[in-house]
Design a protein around this motif. Structure first.
Motif, PDB file in Angstrom:
ATOM      1  N   SER A   1      -7.180  95.522   9.632  1.00  0.00           N
ATOM      2  CA  SER A   1      -8.340  96.413   9.723  1.00  0.00           C
ATOM      3  C   SER A   1      -9.090  96.219  11.045  1.00  0.00           C
ATOM      4  N   LYS A   2      -8.623  95.276  11.873  1.00  0.00           N
ATOM      5  CA  LYS A   2      -9.307  95.008  13.145  1.00  0.00           C
ATOM      6  C   LYS A   2      -8.941  96.016  14.229  1.00  0.00           C
ATOM      7  N   SER A   3      -7.665  96.389  14.308  1.00  0.00           N
ATOM      8  CA  SER A   3      -7.240  97.302  15.368  1.00  0.00           C
ATOM      9  C   SER A   3      -7.990  98.626  15.335  1.00  0.00           C
ATOM     10  N   PRO A   4      -8.117  99.293  14.168  1.00  0.00           N
ATOM     11  CA  PRO A   4      -8.901 100.541  14.142  1.00  0.00           C
ATOM     12  C   PRO A   4     -10.334 100.342  14.624  1.00  0.00           C
ATOM     13  N   MET A   5     -10.882  99.156  14.374  1.00  0.00           N
ATOM     14  CA  MET A   5     -12.239  98.864  14.832  1.00  0.00           C
ATOM     15  C   MET A   5     -12.306  98.878  16.354  1.00  0.00           C
ATOM     16  N   TYR A   6     -11.312  98.295  17.005  1.00  0.00           N
ATOM     17  CA  TYR A   6     -11.282  98.274  18.463  1.00  0.00           C
ATOM     18  C   TYR A   6     -11.117  99.680  19.029  1.00  0.00           C
ATOM     19  N   PHE A   7     -10.249 100.483  18.392  1.00  0.00           N
ATOM     20  CA  PHE A   7     -10.026 101.846  18.883  1.00  0.00           C
ATOM     21  C   PHE A   7     -11.321 102.648  18.876  1.00  0.00           C
ATOM     22  N   ILE A   8     -12.009 102.590  17.755  1.00  0.00           N
ATOM     23  CA  ILE A   8     -13.202 103.425  17.603  1.00  0.00           C
ATOM     24  C   ILE A   8     -14.378 102.876  18.408  1.00  0.00           C
ATOM     25  N   ALA A   9     -14.397 101.552  18.679  1.00  0.00           N
ATOM     26  CA  ALA A   9     -15.489 100.968  19.465  1.00  0.00           C
ATOM     27  C   ALA A   9     -15.509 101.553  20.873  1.00  0.00           C
ATOM     28  N   VAL A  10     -14.343 101.628  21.483  1.00  0.00           N
ATOM     29  CA  VAL A  10     -14.254 102.200  22.825  1.00  0.00           C
ATOM     30  C   VAL A  10     -14.646 103.674  22.802  1.00  0.00           C
ATOM     31  N   ALA A  11     -14.135 104.396  21.808  1.00  0.00           N
ATOM     32  CA  ALA A  11     -14.419 105.827  21.706  1.00  0.00           C
ATOM     33  C   ALA A  11     -15.909 106.086  21.473  1.00  0.00           C
ATOM     34  N   CYS A  12     -16.560 105.211  20.704  1.00  0.00           N
ATOM     35  CA  CYS A  12     -17.977 105.397  20.398  1.00  0.00           C
ATOM     36  C   CYS A  12     -18.832 105.265  21.648  1.00  0.00           C
ATOM     37  N   VAL A  13     -18.516 104.269  22.455  1.00  0.00           N
ATOM     38  CA  VAL A  13     -19.257 104.078  23.707  1.00  0.00           C
ATOM     39  C   VAL A  13     -19.098 105.298  24.603  1.00  0.00           C
ATOM     40  N   ILE A  14     -17.865 105.801  24.682  1.00  0.00           N
ATOM     41  CA  ILE A  14     -17.599 106.981  25.505  1.00  0.00           C
ATOM     42  C   ILE A  14     -18.346 108.193  24.954  1.00  0.00           C
ATOM     43  N   ASN A  15     -18.382 108.320  23.626  1.00  0.00           N
ATOM     44  CA  ASN A  15     -19.067 109.456  23.004  1.00  0.00           C
ATOM     45  C   ASN A  15     -20.554 109.469  23.329  1.00  0.00           C
ATOM     46  N   ILE A  16     -21.194 108.316  23.226  1.00  0.00           N
ATOM     47  CA  ILE A  16     -22.632 108.241  23.514  1.00  0.00           C
ATOM     48  C   ILE A  16     -22.901 108.579  24.978  1.00  0.00           C
ATOM     49  N   ALA A  17     -22.055 108.051  25.869  1.00  0.00           N
ATOM     50  CA  ALA A  17     -22.220 108.338  27.296  1.00  0.00           C
ATOM     51  C   ALA A  17     -22.052 109.830  27.578  1.00  0.00           C
ATOM     52  N   LEU A  18     -21.031 110.431  26.963  1.00  0.00           N
ATOM     53  CA  LEU A  18     -20.791 111.861  27.170  1.00  0.00           C
ATOM     54  C   LEU A  18     -21.900 112.708  26.557  1.00  0.00           C
ATOM     55  N   ASP A  19     -22.466 112.264  25.442  1.00  0.00           N
ATOM     56  CA  ASP A  19     -23.578 112.998  24.831  1.00  0.00           C
ATOM     57  C   ASP A  19     -24.768 113.084  25.789  1.00  0.00           C
ATOM     58  N   TYR A  20     -25.101 111.959  26.395  1.00  0.00           N
ATOM     59  CA  TYR A  20     -26.212 111.967  27.348  1.00  0.00           C
ATOM     60  C   TYR A  20     -25.884 112.807  28.574  1.00  0.00           C
ATOM     61  N   LEU A  21     -24.618 112.786  28.981  1.00  0.00           N
ATOM     62  CA  LEU A  21     -24.209 113.587  30.133  1.00  0.00           C
ATOM     63  C   LEU A  21     -24.272 115.084  29.813  1.00  0.00           C
ATOM     64  N   PHE A  22     -23.642 115.476  28.713  1.00  0.00           N
ATOM     65  CA  PHE A  22     -23.547 116.896  28.379  1.00  0.00           C
ATOM     66  C   PHE A  22     -24.855 117.485  27.859  1.00  0.00           C
ATOM     67  N   MET A  23     -25.557 116.733  26.998  1.00  0.00           N
ATOM     68  CA  MET A  23     -26.797 117.263  26.407  1.00  0.00           C
ATOM     69  C   MET A  23     -28.033 116.925  27.229  1.00  0.00           C
ATOM     70  N   GLY A  24     -28.052 115.729  27.836  1.00  0.00           N
ATOM     71  CA  GLY A  24     -29.214 115.314  28.601  1.00  0.00           C
ATOM     72  C   GLY A  24     -29.220 115.852  30.017  1.00  0.00           C
ATOM     73  N   TYR A  25     -28.094 115.727  30.723  1.00  0.00           N
ATOM     74  CA  TYR A  25     -28.035 116.130  32.132  1.00  0.00           C
ATOM     75  C   TYR A  25     -27.702 117.617  32.295  1.00  0.00           C
ATOM     76  N   PHE A  26     -26.637 118.062  31.574  1.00  0.00           N
ATOM     77  CA  PHE A  26     -26.210 119.454  31.714  1.00  0.00           C
ATOM     78  C   PHE A  26     -26.895 120.402  30.724  1.00  0.00           C
ATOM     79  N   HIS A  27     -27.611 119.847  29.740  1.00  0.00           N
ATOM     80  CA  HIS A  27     -28.351 120.640  28.752  1.00  0.00           C
ATOM     81  C   HIS A  27     -27.445 121.662  28.044  1.00  0.00           C
ATOM     82  N   LEU A  28     -26.296 121.192  27.563  1.00  0.00           N
ATOM     83  CA  LEU A  28     -25.342 122.062  26.888  1.00  0.00           C
ATOM     84  C   LEU A  28     -25.631 122.197  25.395  1.00  0.00           C
ATOM     85  N   GLY A  29     -26.599 121.474  24.879  1.00  0.00           N
ATOM     86  CA  GLY A  29     -26.990 121.605  23.482  1.00  0.00           C
ATOM     87  C   GLY A  29     -25.870 121.245  22.523  1.00  0.00           C
TER      88      GLY A  29
END
Length: 447
Positions: free
Chosen positions: A165-193
């Motif tokens: 059950s550890k490997s799926p945790m590692y996969f999603i951890a990386v993806a989660c960090v990327i998701n939060i960063a992209l959210d701020y980029l797309f919604m905060g900087y580009f205002h894509l809603g």
């Protein structure tokens, strides 16, 4: 067959096995839940109530699809778990290959079909007029990403079936960090809603799949999959579907029930719609421990039943219920004291905060009862009787949850508290049915 994972789950302390397996799963589920919560939190900082409502409604539809996929993949986890417990590498490899074939077809069909009906879906949801365009855009982008969502969840199901059950945790951890960063980029900087929220989620899921596939190719998992394993096998695919289909139907109907509840809230106005949407996200976070018991119990019990350790499988069920109940009681009491503060983290709208606090104070008691019936569901799946899990859930939905919420909405138009309480009563009915089903199963199959 490499029996390292098996030995860790079929011997030693039962509580230790639950902790070793469930904690990584719990963290991965927490990180996956952050996807939706991050979308809602970040759009709340840069957009208005209409944008919040669009993301909350759209993400609820996507959550329904995801849990159906996860439910179907439960057949893979249990099939592989039985094979690992019995030391049958050939059976485990066949389950992996047939899973890939099955879910490839499912994901393509879902993507094409849902893109064709995205507007009717938004209409059926009784989406407030101000949020319609944002919801359509959000869902359209997310539907395109369904193959990647499917791929991540079946890969995770395979790893959990072999006791990892550890490997799926590692996969999603990386993806989660990327998701939060992209959210701020797309919604905060580009205002894509809402479109920005969907893009962040879809792209980050794609990254998690690429990482997962790389690990599968390079790591020795104890299961060697050959070309012949990708040939459709009636027995292997039948075993996956026998367990997975009832769970997928069950989870789908549960989400349909919550969508109906969302529709009821949407018809009460924009503020109530936003309040219910926010609380659903909070609840999905608080339900991490109860929900983790389903996959934990199913995976551990599957291996133990495969290894002939039926008594240990039952003890796993009992210990999981104890953990879930203790957690549920603590969280339910805390929410009574901190409801406004918790809801206020997602919006500064005073009306939405007040309504959301009412709703969650009634809803939160479901955390106790859900933990119990999730544990039973995992045990029923491990025994190959997932139809029992379907039975208790559909009965509770049809007789209590949906009609109860509707009646409370009509009888108490000024508050959301009774609607929240009605959902908890639905889970209480599930628990009662589970107890009777468990006793019947013990007598019938001597498990």
């Amino acid at each position: 067959m490499d029996r390292k994972a098996e030995n860790k789950l079929t011997s030693g302390s039962v509580l230790g096995s639950i902790a070793c397996f469930s904690l990584p799963y719990l963290l991965s589920y927490f990180l996956q839940t952050l996807y939706g919560m991050a979308d809602l939190f970040i759009i709340g900082q840069f957009d208005e109530v209409a944008g919040i409502t669009a993301v909350s409604i759209g993400s609820q539809v996507m959550h329904m699809l995801t849990v159906v996929i996860v439910g179907l993949a439960m057949g893979t986890t249990v099939s592989i778990g039985h094979a690992v417990g019995a030391g049958d590498q050939k059976k485990a490899s066949s389950a992996v290959g047939n899973t890939a074939i099955l879910f490839m077809g499912v994901s393509v069909a879902l993507t094409i079909g849902l893109l064709m009906v995205v507007r009717p879906i938004v209409s059926v949801m009784s989406t407030p007029e101000e949020a319609v365009s944002g919801t359509i855009l959000y869902l359209s982008i997310c539907f395109i990403g369904i193959p990647f969502i499917t791929a991540y969840n079946i890969i995770s199901a395979i790893f959990r079936g072999i006791g990892d059950s550890k490997s799926p945790m590692y996969f999603i951890a990386v993806a989660c960090v990327i998701n939060i960063a992209l959210d701020y980029l797309f919604m905060g900087y580009f205002h894509l809603g809402p479109a920005g929220a969907a893009l962040g989620t879809t792209l980050s899921q794609t990254v998690s799949v690429v990482i997962a596939l790389t690990v599968i190719v390079r790591r020795k998992t104890g299961i060697s999959v050959k070309r012949a394993d990708f040939k459709p096998n009636h027995s292997a695919m039948g075993a996956i579907l026998k367990i997975g289909v009832p769970i997928a139907l069950q989870d789908g109907l549960i989400q349909v029930a919550f969508i109906i509840i969302t529709i009821i809230a949407n018809r009460r106005g924009l503020s109530d719609a936003a309040a219910v949407g926010i609380v659903e996200k909070i609840i999905s976070f608080l339900f991490l421990v109860p929900s983790s018991m389903l996959s934990t119990v199913s995976a551990l019990c599957a291996q133990n039943i495969g290894a002939g350790e039926k008594r240990r499988a039952r003890q796993t069920l009992y210990d999981a219920i104890l953990i879930a109940v203790c957690f549920g009681i603590c969280v339910s009491i805390l929410i009574q004291l901190l409801a406004e503060n918790v809801v206020g983290m997602f919006t500064s709208d005073e009306v939405v905060v007040a309504q959301g606090a009412q709703y969650i104070r009634g809803y939160i008691w479901d955390c106790i009862f859900a933990g119990i019936h999730f544990s039973f569901s995992g045990y029923f799946c491990a025994c190959g009787r997932s139809e029992l899990s379907f039975l208790h859930n559909i009965t509770a939905i049809a007789l209590v949850r949906v009609p109860g919420v509707y009646l409370m909405s009509v009888m108490f138009p000024a508050t959301l508290f009774p609607m929240g309480l009605a959902t908890a009563c639905g889970s209480l009915v599930s628990v009662v049915i589970c107890l009777f089903a468990y006793r019947w199963l013990r007598r019938k199959e001597n498990v």
